[in-house]
Write a protein that holds these residues in place. Structure first.
Motif, mmCIF file in Angstrom:
data_model
loop_
_atom_site.group_PDB
_atom_site.id
_atom_site.type_symbol
_atom_site.label_atom_id
_atom_site.label_comp_id
_atom_site.label_asym_id
_atom_site.label_seq_id
_atom_site.Cartn_x
_atom_site.Cartn_y
_atom_site.Cartn_z
ATOM 1 N N LEU A 172 0.807 -1.219 0.000
ATOM 2 C CA LEU A 172 0.000 0.000 0.000
ATOM 3 C C LEU A 172 0.839 1.267 0.000
ATOM 4 C CD1 LEU A 172 -2.842 -0.991 2.483
ATOM 5 C CD2 LEU A 172 -2.993 -0.761 -0.013
ATOM 6 N N GLY A 173 2.122 1.144 0.258
ATOM 7 C CA GLY A 173 3.010 2.294 0.286
ATOM 8 C C GLY A 173 3.340 2.851 -1.085
ATOM 9 N N GLU A 174 2.943 2.164 -2.132
ATOM 10 C CA GLU A 174 3.184 2.629 -3.497
ATOM 11 C C GLU A 174 1.884 3.265 -3.997
ATOM 12 O OE1 GLU A 174 2.399 2.181 -6.851
ATOM 13 O OE2 GLU A 174 4.215 3.265 -7.386
ATOM 14 N N PRO A 175 1.906 4.518 -4.459
ATOM 15 C CA PRO A 175 0.675 5.231 -4.821
ATOM 16 C C PRO A 175 -0.208 4.530 -5.849
ATOM 17 C CG PRO A 175 2.505 6.763 -4.715
ATOM 18 C CD PRO A 175 3.087 5.379 -4.564
ATOM 19 N N THR A 176 0.374 3.911 -6.863
ATOM 20 C CA THR A 176 -0.447 3.236 -7.871
ATOM 21 C C THR A 176 -1.187 2.055 -7.261
ATOM 22 O OG1 THR A 176 1.060 3.909 -9.634
ATOM 23 C CG2 THR A 176 -0.423 2.061 -10.108
ATOM 24 N N GLY A 214 -6.852 -1.074 -16.291
ATOM 25 C CA GLY A 214 -5.896 -0.316 -17.091
ATOM 26 C C GLY A 214 -6.517 0.920 -17.718
ATOM 27 N N GLU A 215 -7.774 0.795 -18.142
ATOM 28 C CA GLU A 215 -8.477 1.936 -18.723
ATOM 29 C C GLU A 215 -8.745 3.012 -17.677
ATOM 30 O OE1 GLU A 215 -11.935 0.148 -20.461
ATOM 31 O OE2 GLU A 215 -10.801 -0.694 -22.135
ATOM 32 N N LYS A 216 -9.058 2.604 -16.473
ATOM 33 C CA LYS A 216 -9.352 3.562 -15.406
ATOM 34 C C LYS A 216 -8.095 4.207 -14.842
ATOM 35 C CE LYS A 216 -13.695 1.456 -14.407
ATOM 36 N NZ LYS A 216 -14.517 0.637 -13.593
ATOM 37 N N LEU A 217 -6.979 3.497 -14.915
ATOM 38 C CA LEU A 217 -5.686 4.016 -14.454
ATOM 39 C C LEU A 217 -4.850 4.328 -15.683
ATOM 40 C CD1 LEU A 217 -5.074 1.307 -11.732
ATOM 41 C CD2 LEU A 217 -5.735 3.675 -11.283
ATOM 42 N N ALA A 255 1.132 1.572 -17.563
ATOM 43 C CA ALA A 255 1.299 0.626 -18.671
ATOM 44 C C ALA A 255 0.804 -0.750 -18.230
ATOM 45 C CB ALA A 255 2.759 0.551 -19.078
ATOM 46 N N ASN A 256 0.354 -1.552 -19.183
ATOM 47 C CA ASN A 256 -0.198 -2.874 -18.851
ATOM 48 C C ASN A 256 0.809 -3.759 -18.125
ATOM 49 O OD1 ASN A 256 -2.743 -2.359 -19.806
ATOM 50 N ND2 ASN A 256 -2.357 -3.213 -21.832
ATOM 51 N N SER A 257 2.069 -3.724 -18.541
ATOM 52 C CA SER A 257 3.072 -4.557 -17.874
ATOM 53 C C SER A 257 3.287 -4.095 -16.433
ATOM 54 C CB SER A 257 4.393 -4.543 -18.640
ATOM 55 O OG SER A 257 4.893 -3.220 -18.713
ATOM 56 N N THR A 258 3.253 -2.793 -16.211
ATOM 57 C CA THR A 258 3.397 -2.246 -14.865
ATOM 58 C C THR A 258 2.172 -2.592 -14.024
ATOM 59 O OG1 THR A 258 4.691 -0.431 -15.772
ATOM 60 C CG2 THR A 258 3.858 -0.139 -13.549
ATOM 61 N N LEU A 259 1.005 -2.501 -14.634
ATOM 62 C CA LEU A 259 -0.231 -2.841 -13.925
ATOM 63 C C LEU A 259 -0.205 -4.293 -13.481
ATOM 64 C CD1 LEU A 259 -3.067 -2.120 -12.946
ATOM 65 C CD2 LEU A 259 -3.904 -2.657 -15.247
ATOM 66 N N SER A 260 0.245 -5.182 -14.332
ATOM 67 C CA SER A 260 0.344 -6.599 -13.969
ATOM 68 C C SER A 260 1.265 -6.794 -12.772
ATOM 69 C CB SER A 260 0.864 -7.426 -15.145
ATOM 70 O OG SER A 260 -0.068 -7.427 -16.187
ATOM 71 N N HIS A 261 2.369 -6.071 -12.748
ATOM 72 C CA HIS A 261 3.312 -6.149 -11.625
ATOM 73 C C HIS A 261 2.624 -5.691 -10.331
ATOM 74 C CE1 HIS A 261 6.936 -5.707 -9.224
ATOM 75 N NE2 HIS A 261 6.557 -4.467 -8.963
ATOM 76 N N HIS A 262 1.909 -4.577 -10.386
ATOM 77 C CA HIS A 262 1.219 -4.060 -9.207
ATOM 78 C C HIS A 262 0.143 -5.038 -8.718
ATOM 79 C CE1 HIS A 262 3.304 -0.307 -9.150
ATOM 80 N NE2 HIS A 262 2.785 0.124 -10.288
#
Length: 92
Positions: A17-21, A41-44, A48-55
């Motif tokens: 939770l310490g990471e804003p995204t 991904g559309e709402k954020l 990027a999709n690869s970054t979203l997957s990591h999060h």
């Protein structure tokens, strides 16, 4: 001194939770459960999709997210029990 499993779990949750995204993802899922990766991904738009997957992986691994697969899509929802235990303000 030995660290309890509950303390380890809390550290993982707070670190995630310490990471804003990731915090924004959890807030979004608290209000709009059962979102697929594509709609998140559309709402954020800034992620990027690869970054979203990591999060999403980080949030899932610490127990904050639940997931289910339908075809080629993975749908995520907030694990309300974990959120209530460690970050109840997310549920308001």
């Amino acid at each position: 001194m030995e660290i309890s499993p509950e303390t380890r779990e809390a550290v993982k949750v707070y670190k995630a939770l310490g990471e804003p995204t990731r915090l924004n993802i959890v807030k979004l899922l608290a209000n709009e459960p059962d979102q697929c990766c594509v709609s998140l991904g559309e709402k954020l738009r800034t992620v990027a999709n690869s970054t979203l997957s990591h999060h999403l992986k980080q949030l899932f691994e610490c127990g904050l997210l639940d997931s289910r697969k339908e075809g080629t899509f993975i749908y995520y929802s907030l694990n309300r029990e974990v959120a209530e235990k460690y970050a109840p303000y997310l549920l308001k």
